[in-house]
Design a protein around this motif. Structure first.
Motif, PDB file in Angstrom:
ATOM      1  N   UNK A 210       8.033   0.676  13.367  1.00 31.63           N
ATOM      2  CA  UNK A 210       8.426   1.414  12.187  1.00 31.63           C
ATOM      3  C   UNK A 210       7.301   2.419  12.105  1.00 31.63           C
TER       4      UNK A 210
ATOM      5  N   UNK B 117       1.818  -0.968  11.944  1.00 33.13           N
ATOM      6  CA  UNK B 117       4.290  -1.298  12.131  1.00 33.13           C
ATOM      7  C   UNK B 117       3.688  -2.732  11.300  1.00 33.13           C
TER       8      UNK B 117
ATOM      9  N   UNK C 149       1.255  10.645  16.777  1.00 29.59           N
ATOM     10  CA  UNK C 149       1.560   9.981  15.472  1.00 29.59           C
ATOM     11  C   UNK C 149       2.666   9.752  14.100  1.00 29.59           C
ATOM     12  N   UNK C 150       2.392  11.218  14.471  1.00 30.64           N
ATOM     13  CA  UNK C 150       2.794  11.592  12.305  1.00 30.64           C
ATOM     14  C   UNK C 150       1.985  11.355  11.824  1.00 30.64           C
TER      15      UNK C 150
ATOM     16  N   UNK D 135      12.216  -0.091   1.660  1.00 30.52           N
ATOM     17  CA  UNK D 135      12.313   0.850   3.099  1.00 30.52           C
ATOM     18  C   UNK D 135      12.872  -0.363   3.932  1.00 30.52           C
TER      19      UNK D 135
ATOM     20  N   UNK E 214      -6.310  14.947  -1.743  1.00 32.36           N
ATOM     21  CA  UNK E 214      -4.694  15.787  -0.979  1.00 32.36           C
ATOM     22  C   UNK E 214      -3.674  15.129  -0.541  1.00 32.36           C
TER      23      UNK E 214
ATOM     24  N   UNK F 100       2.838  -2.861   7.552  1.00 35.16           N
ATOM     25  CA  UNK F 100       2.913  -2.323   6.002  1.00 35.16           C
ATOM     26  C   UNK F 100       3.918  -1.774   6.067  1.00 35.16           C
ATOM     27  N   UNK F 101       4.687  -1.448   4.720  1.00 35.77           N
ATOM     28  CA  UNK F 101       6.287  -0.681   4.488  1.00 35.77           C
ATOM     29  C   UNK F 101       5.878   0.674   5.573  1.00 35.77           C
ATOM     30  N   UNK F 102       7.757   0.835   5.812  1.00 36.75           N
ATOM     31  CA  UNK F 102       8.048   2.328   6.715  1.00 36.75           C
ATOM     32  C   UNK F 102       7.813   3.546   5.570  1.00 36.75           C
ATOM     33  N   UNK F 103       7.016   3.313   4.402  1.00 35.27           N
ATOM     34  CA  UNK F 103       7.279   4.411   3.816  1.00 35.27           C
ATOM     35  C   UNK F 103       5.963   4.748   3.679  1.00 35.27           C
ATOM     36  N   UNK F 104       5.228   4.301   4.166  1.00 37.83           N
ATOM     37  CA  UNK F 104       3.259   4.344   3.591  1.00 37.83           C
ATOM     38  C   UNK F 104       3.068   5.911   4.653  1.00 37.83           C
ATOM     39  N   UNK F 105       2.211   6.428   3.846  1.00 39.92           N
ATOM     40  CA  UNK F 105       1.988   7.470   4.434  1.00 39.92           C
ATOM     41  C   UNK F 105      -0.205   7.406   5.162  1.00 39.92           C
ATOM     42  N   UNK F 106       0.209   8.117   6.040  1.00 38.70           N
ATOM     43  CA  UNK F 106      -1.322   7.016   7.042  1.00 38.70           C
ATOM     44  C   UNK F 106      -1.748   8.259   7.207  1.00 38.70           C
TER      45      UNK F 106
ATOM     46  N   UNK G 232       6.551   1.033  -3.457  1.00 36.96           N
ATOM     47  CA  UNK G 232       7.327   1.806  -2.674  1.00 36.96           C
ATOM     48  C   UNK G 232       7.205   1.183  -1.156  1.00 36.96           C
TER      49      UNK G 232
ATOM     50  N   UNK H 294       0.642  -1.040  -0.061  1.00 39.25           N
ATOM     51  CA  UNK H 294       0.092  -0.102   0.045  1.00 39.25           C
ATOM     52  C   UNK H 294       0.791   1.004  -0.101  1.00 39.25           C
ATOM     53  N   UNK H 295       0.765   2.031  -0.782  1.00 39.92           N
ATOM     54  CA  UNK H 295       1.354   3.911  -0.635  1.00 39.92           C
ATOM     55  C   UNK H 295       0.383   4.326   0.449  1.00 39.92           C
TER      56      UNK H 295
ATOM     57  N   UNK I 132      -2.816   0.511  14.562  1.00 37.96           N
ATOM     58  CA  UNK I 132      -1.174   1.427  14.309  1.00 37.96           C
ATOM     59  C   UNK I 132      -0.769   0.246  14.583  1.00 37.96           C
TER      60      UNK I 132
END
Lengths: 203, 651
Positions: free
Chosen positions: B118, A108, A144-145, B194, A165, A111-117, B189, A82-83, A104
């Motif tokens: 993560x 964690x 949680x950023x 990652x 967005x 999902x990939x570390x790079x995923x935008x949540x 991605x 998932x992106x 979360x």
């Protein structure tokens, strides 16, 4: 639909407790419908909407949980590749907010570390029954950023904004990655996240 | 959990292993109301894969298994009516035995040995490395020339096309050397990008070896996806066909196995199996190349040339190979690495196996096998997702106490779950391990011996790339024992952390797993000890961590061996010992057709793209997107695969 029909393809995945309005958000955005016809989601794996952002065609592939969240039994593979993740709760339901840390943890883990949540508080049309204040949610999302937004799938408030967005962020993230790596590495979602085995379905 | 389970279903399925999951998808797809349960907190049963910490808890759970006293008779007995009787199900899983764990990596504890989170998005101590592997994108009819000949194995389905997007020069080199490792797929991605790299850059031309400590393994534990069963997908196998047919393949990603290895005279070597491999091989002489090519070409359509083997049908395959002028190492390659048979197998079976191997070559790449990213454990889950998409209800951590049988009809009508709730259905599918000792008292189970190793290097290092997926068959050391199958996975399969390899060993058991497998482990690896680190001559990969266990093999058991099962209760078996997944797929299809004789098995679902509502496209100009650079990224230009070495046996 051939590959040339879009400049970007992103996989967006919805999670959150049952009944917070995930499917409604997707249907509202992709079809402009509310409420979604019951049972109509049977057999629908994901919904697609192609949007144009500053002249570029962005194809959003939006995945729903297929009901597996009902008994906390989401398959790990759902999160893979998932992106972006849209973590949804219901502002009129304290319980759905309290479960967020549990979600979360799943993110964690799988999902990939790079995923935008993005954190989404849905059902603002029911403001008089609000149980989760905007401030609490803001604080939580900040800690949680995550990005945070309140929506109403029913009134169509902020639904377009949420997805558009997100698409913008995904595009800029993708661009940044290319700049950082200084190579022409593929951008997220440019058609690689779906196995070649199924590519006949995506051409 | 406020939500309560519905109580009326058509099919209740207990266990989420591969055959049960395929059945769940098939039933749900054909309109049945499916309830799919598992008593565990994870999907897959003995087909599952785990992160490192997940595996440790799994081990703990199974090591405690023995000292668990039988619970007192459960409360459900009051819920059984007079006209009914109950068949109790097993309370504890008993399919795993003889667990032994060895840690060789240095256990000097860092202060915080927790799995890296993560949520701390970019841990400062960790440098991330740019994407370093080859990505592939789907392309429209750009590659793969379709040949209409009978052996057109290069073209899987009319228009499944693959092209390469090479990300940097290093990869181009690697790519050429390994002759078109064509199917490695990366998520753009996720994927390697990652992966954090905790250790200094390792230059391949410098034999500097990394020291990986146990605490690093624990810290990076999330990077591991350790399969309980080790299997691969034959590229022309039943599972690939089913994944494609049912569209379940959209939930998974695969990599091609890159090398077939052989172990001969104490050395690991690569087996040339495609035409390109044979011609590029440095190990073979010109004469050997010619002989091998001739033999393999014959095997592709051996049925057409009965004169070539008729006289030997009663011989063993190994004796037959001796008559074909193959040199001893070629005989070894064909027997163990290509046919993958035991020496005693008949000529016909050997030819059949060789042909099967050859026809799987080149469909997706240079070897006949695929491996799913994140491990084999993903596959059952993919079928579960399909089931859920068609309305199936999923419930993990849900125990079933008993089956309720109507005395008069002799049919099962309900289950009683751990909440004493009665759930009715017409058909019941139960995985073998859930059945009670009483039900299984006449069943003779086989066992599988398994070892899982974490190592620091590949068993066959190559200068060009450390990202190899290899399979190696080690022939029996002494008569009466079985060949051992070794699968070595690199970190880009998303099953282990950077700079480690995950090695699976499998054979059918004659003793405990350690007794069966340790001799092979010792031949291929050296235990990690501090004293040996400095010895430069140390060439074998080091063992960082090892696990042995035996798993019950419940495949091939006839239904009649189970006591007193009602006719509408069907049994699925756990994993079998074989390399492919043919047994599970066959079992699922057979059972499905038995239950629903007139239904189609996993037909393709409607394409989500067909239900697009394009709507009135709003112009999202007012969205504050002005700060986006408008330059078109160069990567969007199609990077056509530069000269794909498609020289496989069948042209």
């Amino acid at each position: 639909m051939s590959m040339e029909d879009y400049d970007f393809l992103f996989k967006i995945v919805l999670i959150g407790n049952a009944g917070v309005g995930k499917t409604c958000l997707v249907r509202r955005f992709t079809q402009g419908l509310f409420p979604p016809g019951q049972g109509a989601t049977i057999g629908v794996d994901f919904m697609i909407k192609t949007v144009e952002i500053n002249g570029e065609k962005v194809k959003l592939q939006i995945w729903d949980t297929a009901g597996q969240e009902r008994f906390r039994s989401i398959t790990q593979s759902y999160y893979r590749s998932a992106n972006a993740l849209i973590l949804t709760y219901d502002i009129t339901c304290e319980e759905s907010f309290r479960c967020l840390p549990e979600w979360l943890r799943e993110i964690e883990q799988y999902a990939s570390n790079k995923v935008i949540t993005v954190l989404v508080g849905n059902k603002i049309d029911l403001a008089e029954r609000r149980e989760v204040s905007q401030q609490r949610a803001e604080e939580f999302s900040e800690a949680q950023d995550m990005y945070y937004l309140e929506t109403s799938a029913k009134e169509s408030d902020n639904v377009e904004k949420l997805f558009l967005d997100l698409a913008c962020r995904l595009i800029s993230e993708a661009r940044q990655n290319t700049l950082v790596n200084n190579v022409s590495s593929p951008l997220p979602g440019e058609g690689k996240s779906i196995s070649y085995l199924t590519c006949c379905n995506f051409n | 959990m406020a939500d309560s389970l519905p109580t009326e279903f058509d099919v209740v399925i207990i266990g989420t292993g591969l055959p049960e999951s395929i059945l769940a998808a098939a039933c749900s797809r054909s309109g049945q109301r499916v309830l799919h349960l598992d008593s565990r907190s994870y999907y897959g049963g003995n087909w599952a894969s785990f992160s490192f910490s997940g595996l440790l808890s799994w081990l703990k759970e199974h090591q405690q298994n023995g000292d668990n006293a039988e619970e007192s008779t459960a409360s459900w007995q009051g819920l059984v009516h007079e006209t009914e009787e109950a068949i109790a199900l097993r309370k504890k899983d008993e399919t795993i035995e003889h667990i032994e764990v060895f840690c060789y990596a240095s256990q000097d504890m860092d202060d915080n040995i927790e799995e890296i989170s993560a949520l701390q998005k970019n841990p400062s101590a960790v440098t991330s490395k740019p994407l370093d592997s080859v990505c592939l994108s789907e392309e429209t009819n750009s590659l793969h020339v379709t040949s209409s000949e009978t052996h057109a194995k290069d073209t899987p389905k009319s228009d499944e096309e693959i092209s390469l997007e090479v990300t940097d020069v290093e990869d181009i080199l690697a790519e050429e050397k390994c002759c078109g490792d064509k199917t490695c797929i990366n998520t753009a991605s996720g994927g390697d990008k990652d992966e954090n790299k905790p250790i200094e850059e390792d230059n391949t031309d410098q034999p500097k070896r990394n020291r990986i400590t146990y605490s690093q393994i624990v810290k990076e534990g999330r990077r591991f996806n350790i399969d309980l069963v080790s299997k691969l997908l034959y590229s022309q196998g039943l599972l690939i066909d089913l994944l494609i047919k049912s569209n379940v393949s959209r939930y998974a990603e695969f990599k091609n196995v890159t090398r077939i290895l052989a172990f001969r005279e104490g050395k690991v070597e690569q087996v040339p199996c495609s035409r390109a491999d044979v011609f590029n091989s440095k190990e073979l002489t010109m004469v050997e190349k010619r002989i091998l090519m001739k033999f393999l070409t014959f095997c592709l359509d051996y049925e057409q040339h009965p004169d070539q083997y008729q006289a030997f049908v009663h011989c063993s395959f190994s004796d037959y190979l001796k008559t074909k002028k193959l040199t001893p190492n070629l005989q070894h390659f064909v027997l163990h690495s290509i046919a993958m048979t035991e020496s005693s197998c008949t000529t016909i079976d050997g030819l059949k196996a060789t042909k099967n191997f050859l026809r799987c070559l080149g469909r997706f790449g240079n070897t006949p096998f695929l491996f799913p990213l994140y491990g084999q454990g993903e596959i059952p889950q993919c079928f579960c997702r399909m089931c859920a998409v068609f309305g199936g209800i999923y419930c993990l951590r849900h125990k079933v106490q008993c089956l309720i049988v109507d005395k008069e009809s002799g049919r099962c009508k309900a289950i009683i779950d751990h909440l004493d709730q009665r759930i009715n259905a017409k058909y019941f599918i139960v995985e073998d391990s859930y059945l009670s000792e009483e039900t299984c008292s006449n069943v003779q189970y086989k066992q599988i011996s398994r070892a899982v190793l974490i190592t620091d290097q590949s068993i066959l290092k190559k200068a060009d790339s450390d990202q190899q997926i290899s399979i190696l068959i080690v022939p029996p050391m002494e008569s009466g024992t079985c060949a051992v199958r070794v699968t070595e996975l690199c970190s880009s399969t998303m099953t282990c952390m950077k700079d480690t390899y995950l090695v699976h060993l499998t054979c059918s058991s004659s003793k405990t797993a350690r007794e069966d497998l340790e001799s092979v482990v010792k031949k291929l690896f050296t235990p990690y000890t501090e004293t040996e680190i400095d010895k430069e001559e140390l060439t074998k990969p080091r063992l960082l961590w090892a696990l042995y266990f035996n798993m019950r093999d419940s495949s091939g058991i006839s239904r009649s061996s189970y006591n007193g099962l009602p006719s509408n209760v069907y049994v699925c078996s756990g994993p079998d010992c074989g390399l492919g997944n043919e047994h599970a797929v066959k079992q699922a299809e057979t059972l499905f057709q038995e239950i629903f004789p007139n239904e189609d098995f996993c037909p393709p679902p409607p394409n989500p793209e067909d239900i697009i509502f394009d709507g009135d496209d709003k112009q999202p100009e007012a969205l504050g997107t002005n700060n986006i650079i408008m330059a078109k990224p160069d990567s969007s230009e199609e990077n056509k695969n530069p000269e794909s070495p498609e020289n496989h046996l069948q042209n």
